[in-house]
Design a protein around this motif. Structure first.
Motif, PDB file in Angstrom:
ATOM      1  N   VAL A 253       0.830  -1.210   0.000  1.00 14.92           N
ATOM      2  CA  VAL A 253       0.000   0.000   0.000  1.00 14.92           C
ATOM      3  C   VAL A 253       0.858   1.250   0.000  1.00 14.92           C
ATOM      4  O   VAL A 253       0.578   2.221  -0.710  1.00 14.92           O
ATOM      5  N   GLU A 254       1.943   1.238   0.764  1.00 14.57           N
ATOM      6  CA  GLU A 254       2.735   2.451   0.928  1.00 14.57           C
ATOM      7  C   GLU A 254       4.165   2.099   1.330  1.00 14.57           C
ATOM      8  O   GLU A 254       4.414   1.106   2.016  1.00 14.57           O
ATOM      9  N   VAL A 255       5.100   2.923   0.885  1.00 12.55           N
ATOM     10  CA  VAL A 255       6.502   2.814   1.299  1.00 12.55           C
ATOM     11  C   VAL A 255       6.972   4.199   1.718  1.00 12.55           C
ATOM     12  O   VAL A 255       6.842   5.159   0.950  1.00 12.55           O
ATOM     13  N   HIS A 256       7.470   4.326   2.948  1.00 15.58           N
ATOM     14  CA  HIS A 256       8.026   5.611   3.378  1.00 15.58           C
ATOM     15  C   HIS A 256       9.277   5.348   4.215  1.00 15.58           C
ATOM     16  O   HIS A 256       9.663   4.201   4.446  1.00 15.58           O
ATOM     17  N   ASP A 257       9.912   6.429   4.649  1.00 15.33           N
ATOM     18  CA  ASP A 257      11.212   6.322   5.332  1.00 15.33           C
ATOM     19  C   ASP A 257      12.185   5.461   4.525  1.00 15.33           C
ATOM     20  O   ASP A 257      12.899   4.617   5.065  1.00 15.33           O
ATOM     21  N   LEU A 258      12.173   5.683   3.210  1.00 16.61           N
ATOM     22  CA  LEU A 258      13.050   4.924   2.331  1.00 16.61           C
ATOM     23  C   LEU A 258      14.431   5.572   2.304  1.00 16.61           C
ATOM     24  O   LEU A 258      14.563   6.750   1.950  1.00 16.61           O
ATOM     25  N   HIS A 259      15.444   4.832   2.691  1.00 19.76           N
ATOM     26  CA  HIS A 259      16.830   5.312   2.669  1.00 19.76           C
ATOM     27  C   HIS A 259      17.690   4.309   1.917  1.00 19.76           C
ATOM     28  O   HIS A 259      17.608   3.104   2.158  1.00 19.76           O
ATOM     29  N   VAL A 260      18.496   4.795   0.992  1.00 19.22           N
ATOM     30  CA  VAL A 260      19.447   3.937   0.292  1.00 19.22           C
ATOM     31  C   VAL A 260      20.772   4.676   0.236  1.00 19.22           C
ATOM     32  O   VAL A 260      20.834   5.850  -0.122  1.00 19.22           O
ATOM     33  N   TRP A 261      21.837   4.017   0.649  1.00 18.99           N
ATOM     34  CA  TRP A 261      23.145   4.650   0.740  1.00 18.99           C
ATOM     35  C   TRP A 261      24.229   3.610   0.494  1.00 18.99           C
ATOM     36  O   TRP A 261      23.929   2.420   0.311  1.00 18.99           O
ATOM     37  N   GLN A 262      25.479   4.060   0.441  1.00 12.45           N
ATOM     38  CA  GLN A 262      26.598   3.150   0.225  1.00 12.45           C
ATOM     39  C   GLN A 262      27.432   3.033   1.494  1.00 12.45           C
ATOM     40  O   GLN A 262      27.852   4.039   2.064  1.00 12.45           O
ATOM     41  N   ILE A 263      27.673   1.805   1.921  1.00 12.06           N
ATOM     42  CA  ILE A 263      28.568   1.564   3.049  1.00 12.06           C
ATOM     43  C   ILE A 263      29.997   1.852   2.610  1.00 12.06           C
ATOM     44  O   ILE A 263      30.772   2.507   3.292  1.00 12.06           O
ATOM     45  N   THR A 264      30.340   1.362   1.441  1.00 13.29           N
ATOM     46  CA  THR A 264      31.622   1.634   0.799  1.00 13.29           C
ATOM     47  C   THR A 264      31.395   1.473  -0.694  1.00 13.29           C
ATOM     48  O   THR A 264      30.273   1.176  -1.130  1.00 13.29           O
ATOM     49  N   SER A 265      32.406   1.652  -1.515  1.00 19.55           N
ATOM     50  CA  SER A 265      32.210   1.571  -2.959  1.00 19.55           C
ATOM     51  C   SER A 265      31.720   0.177  -3.342  1.00 19.55           C
ATOM     52  O   SER A 265      32.301  -0.830  -2.949  1.00 19.55           O
ATOM     53  N   GLY A 266      30.621   0.144  -4.111  1.00 16.21           N
ATOM     54  CA  GLY A 266      30.106  -1.122  -4.582  1.00 16.21           C
ATOM     55  C   GLY A 266      29.280  -1.901  -3.575  1.00 16.21           C
ATOM     56  O   GLY A 266      28.869  -3.025  -3.861  1.00 16.21           O
ATOM     57  N   GLN A 267      29.019  -1.349  -2.393  1.00 14.28           N
ATOM     58  CA  GLN A 267      28.235  -2.056  -1.380  1.00 14.28           C
ATOM     59  C   GLN A 267      27.142  -1.136  -0.858  1.00 14.28           C
ATOM     60  O   GLN A 267      27.378  -0.305   0.019  1.00 14.28           O
ATOM     61  N   ALA A 268      25.939  -1.296  -1.403  1.00 14.83           N
ATOM     62  CA  ALA A 268      24.815  -0.434  -1.046  1.00 14.83           C
ATOM     63  C   ALA A 268      23.977  -1.074   0.057  1.00 14.83           C
ATOM     64  O   ALA A 268      23.969  -2.297   0.229  1.00 14.83           O
ATOM     65  N   ALA A 269      23.264  -0.232   0.805  1.00 16.16           N
ATOM     66  CA  ALA A 269      22.358  -0.691   1.856  1.00 16.16           C
ATOM     67  C   ALA A 269      21.046   0.065   1.725  1.00 16.16           C
ATOM     68  O   ALA A 269      21.011   1.178   1.180  1.00 16.16           O
ATOM     69  N   LEU A 270      19.974  -0.530   2.203  1.00 18.17           N
ATOM     70  CA  LEU A 270      18.651   0.090   2.088  1.00 18.17           C
ATOM     71  C   LEU A 270      17.817  -0.233   3.319  1.00 18.17           C
ATOM     72  O   LEU A 270      17.888  -1.340   3.876  1.00 18.17           O
ATOM     73  N   SER A 271      17.032   0.757   3.746  1.00 16.91           N
ATOM     74  CA  SER A 271      16.044   0.535   4.802  1.00 16.91           C
ATOM     75  C   SER A 271      14.762   1.249   4.407  1.00 16.91           C
ATOM     76  O   SER A 271      14.796   2.269   3.706  1.00 16.91           O
ATOM     77  N   HIS A 273      10.189   1.563   5.573  1.00 12.80           N
ATOM     78  CA  HIS A 273       8.993   1.146   6.295  1.00 12.80           C
ATOM     79  C   HIS A 273       7.932   0.863   5.248  1.00 12.80           C
ATOM     80  O   HIS A 273       7.587   1.739   4.445  1.00 12.80           O
ATOM     81  N   VAL A 274       7.415  -0.353   5.234  1.00 10.75           N
ATOM     82  CA  VAL A 274       6.478  -0.807   4.210  1.00 10.75           C
ATOM     83  C   VAL A 274       5.139  -1.154   4.856  1.00 10.75           C
ATOM     84  O   VAL A 274       5.097  -1.885   5.854  1.00 10.75           O
ATOM     85  N   LEU A 275       4.056  -0.623   4.304  1.00  6.17           N
ATOM     86  CA  LEU A 275       2.712  -0.951   4.755  1.00  6.17           C
ATOM     87  C   LEU A 275       2.025  -1.807   3.703  1.00  6.17           C
ATOM     88  O   LEU A 275       2.056  -1.467   2.511  1.00  6.17           O
ATOM     89  N   VAL A 276       1.416  -2.919   4.133  1.00  7.56           N
ATOM     90  CA  VAL A 276       0.744  -3.829   3.204  1.00  7.56           C
ATOM     91  C   VAL A 276      -0.749  -3.882   3.543  1.00  7.56           C
ATOM     92  O   VAL A 276      -1.184  -3.439   4.603  1.00  7.56           O
ATOM     93  N   GLU A 277      -1.526  -4.434   2.627  1.00  4.02           N
ATOM     94  CA  GLU A 277      -2.970  -4.548   2.831  1.00  4.02           C
ATOM     95  C   GLU A 277      -3.258  -5.359   4.096  1.00  4.02           C
ATOM     96  O   GLU A 277      -2.497  -6.259   4.455  1.00  4.02           O
ATOM     97  N   PRO A 278      -4.374  -5.051   4.772  1.00  2.94           N
ATOM     98  CA  PRO A 278      -4.699  -5.768   6.015  1.00  2.94           C
ATOM     99  C   PRO A 278      -4.723  -7.281   5.849  1.00  2.94           C
ATOM    100  O   PRO A 278      -4.336  -8.020   6.755  1.00  2.94           O
ATOM    101  N   LEU A 304      13.966  -4.044   6.246  1.00  2.10           N
ATOM    102  CA  LEU A 304      12.597  -3.690   5.877  1.00  2.10           C
ATOM    103  C   LEU A 304      11.666  -3.900   7.074  1.00  2.10           C
ATOM    104  O   LEU A 304      11.560  -5.019   7.592  1.00  2.10           O
ATOM    105  N   GLN A 305      11.026  -2.828   7.508  1.00  2.00           N
ATOM    106  CA  GLN A 305       9.995  -2.927   8.547  1.00  2.00           C
ATOM    107  C   GLN A 305       8.655  -3.055   7.833  1.00  2.00           C
ATOM    108  O   GLN A 305       8.211  -2.123   7.159  1.00  2.00           O
ATOM    109  N   VAL A 306       8.025  -4.201   7.951  1.00  2.00           N
ATOM    110  CA  VAL A 306       6.791  -4.482   7.223  1.00  2.00           C
ATOM    111  C   VAL A 306       5.624  -4.573   8.211  1.00  2.00           C
ATOM    112  O   VAL A 306       5.665  -5.383   9.154  1.00  2.00           O
ATOM    113  N   ASP A 307       4.595  -3.733   8.014  1.00  2.00           N
ATOM    114  CA  ASP A 307       3.412  -3.712   8.884  1.00  2.00           C
ATOM    115  C   ASP A 307       2.149  -3.762   8.031  1.00  2.00           C
ATOM    116  O   ASP A 307       2.171  -3.420   6.838  1.00  2.00           O
ATOM    117  N   HIS A 308       1.053  -4.169   8.674  1.00  2.00           N
ATOM    118  CA  HIS A 308      -0.248  -4.086   8.016  1.00  2.00           C
ATOM    119  C   HIS A 308      -0.755  -2.646   8.083  1.00  2.00           C
ATOM    120  O   HIS A 308      -0.642  -1.993   9.117  1.00  2.00           O
TER     121      HIS A 308
END
Length: 346
Positions: A253-271, A273-278, A304-308
């Motif tokens: 349903v929704e994705v917010h607080d989306l962060h994507v960054w690089q720990i070092t060259s060639g190594q990305a990380a992502l976090s 908050h994901v909301l899904v249908e009830p 990934l923090q996944v909630d209804h």
């Protein structure tokens, strides 16, 4: 929220498995010991010739040779950086360094890039001075040294090509030496011009060509390492487009607080908050999102923090209504845009 707690824990288990798999996938049949051996051979060749070239450059009065030697110094530094990074990357994260010491290479890249720019500025000044008042240059000695330099750089380039170039550290060292090879070709052409015509200004002109290569490499190092220090998204990832892609998956349903960054060259990380249908399956959604991130973007380090989603979130909101404070599924202070499967502002 009990579903979420169980899902979050299983997500970490899944991610640890991905991590161990990704490290193994980069070897391509070339061992770290073999990589270090080939890099050490290239380093020995470059360092030995660099010392000789400085002496010959002073004797011949050739600024182009001295600038080539300066460029080779940065080549040697990049190889040393690769060797150090290989050892640091092998160390497990411990204590306060939860990512390990992977960003040590970024500190070195900053220093390497700054050195290239400062050295290039001095060589540019000397080149302009010699264009105005050209000194005598031993073209023959300059030509022989440049030809030997081409041979040494070809040998060093071949050595590094035998290492695992899927490693960004190794690829960076390879590109450094390849650029130096082009610089030596320019110096050899300038020496030939001096021998045939006596046009000594060809020496500082060739130096300016080397300076251009140094400036390009130095700026690139500072720009890329600066992006990593500022935790910007990888250059090939558009966070807004990525958020829209994530929210287009079924049941999301929704994705917010989306962060994507690089720990070092060639190594990305992502976090995120994901909301899904009830009625949606949080576990299945998380697995689908991780598969998309792994295969579509090469991002395997995810949180990934996944909630209804509540019924309130499912209601159509006006533009700008980016958070519902009375809804426990929303963050009180969301960072960045809120992605929903409908037209929205970025």
């Amino acid at each position: 929220m009990s579903d979420h707690g169980h899902d979050h824990g299983s997500g970490h288990t899944q991610r640890h498995e991905h991590g161990s798999g990704s490290h193994g996938g980069h070897s391509h049949g070339v061992s770290a010991g073999a990589d270090r051996r080939w890099l050490a051979i290239a380093l020995t060749l470059i360092t030995a010739f660099m010392a000789v070239e400085v002496v010959v450059g002073v004797l011949a009065g050739s600024l182009a040779l001295i600038s080539d030697a300066a460029h080779m110094l940065t080549d040697a530094a990049s190889i040393v950086l690769s060797l150090i990074a290989m050892r640091l990357a092998a160390r497990p994260a411990r204590g306060g360094f939860t990512y390990g010491l992977k960003r040590a290479e970024i500190l070195s890249a900053q220093a390497n890039g700054l050195t290239l720019l400062l050295l290039g500025a001095w060589l540019a000044y000397e080149s302009v001075r010699r264009l105005i008042h050209p000194p005598a240059v031993e073209g023959g000695l300059m030509l022989v040294t440049a030809l030997v330099g081409i041979a040494v750089n070809v040998a060093a380039t071949w050595c590094i090509s035998q290492a695992n170039r899927s490693s960004l550290n190794v690829e960076g060292a390879y590109q450094h030496i390849l650029n130096d090879l082009f610089a030596f070709v320019g110096t050899a052409v300038a020496a030939l011009v001096i021998v045939l015509t006596g046009f000594t200004r060809a020496d500082p002109i060739a130096t300016l060509m080397v300076v251009a290569l140094m400036a390009k490499a130095g700026y690139g190092l500072l720009r890329e390492s600066g992006r990593i220090f500022l935790e910007a998204a990888p250059a090939n990832v558009d966070p807004d487009a990525l958020g829209d892609r994530l929210v287009s998956l079924p049941a999301v349903v929704e994705v917010h607080d989306l962060h994507v960054w690089q720990i070092t060259s060639g190594q990305a990380a992502l976090s995120a908050h994901v909301l899904v249908e009830p009625a949606g399956d949080c576990h299945a959604v998380r697995r689908d999102l991780e598969e998309l991130l792994r295969h579509g973007y090469g991002i395997t380090h995810t949180t990934l923090q996944v909630d209804h989603a509540s019924e309130q979130v499912l209601q159509v909101t006006l533009p700008g209504d980016r958070k519902l404070l009375d809804d426990p599924g929303h963050c009180e202070d969301a960072h960045g845009p809120v992605h929903r499967d409908e037209p929205h502002e970025h």
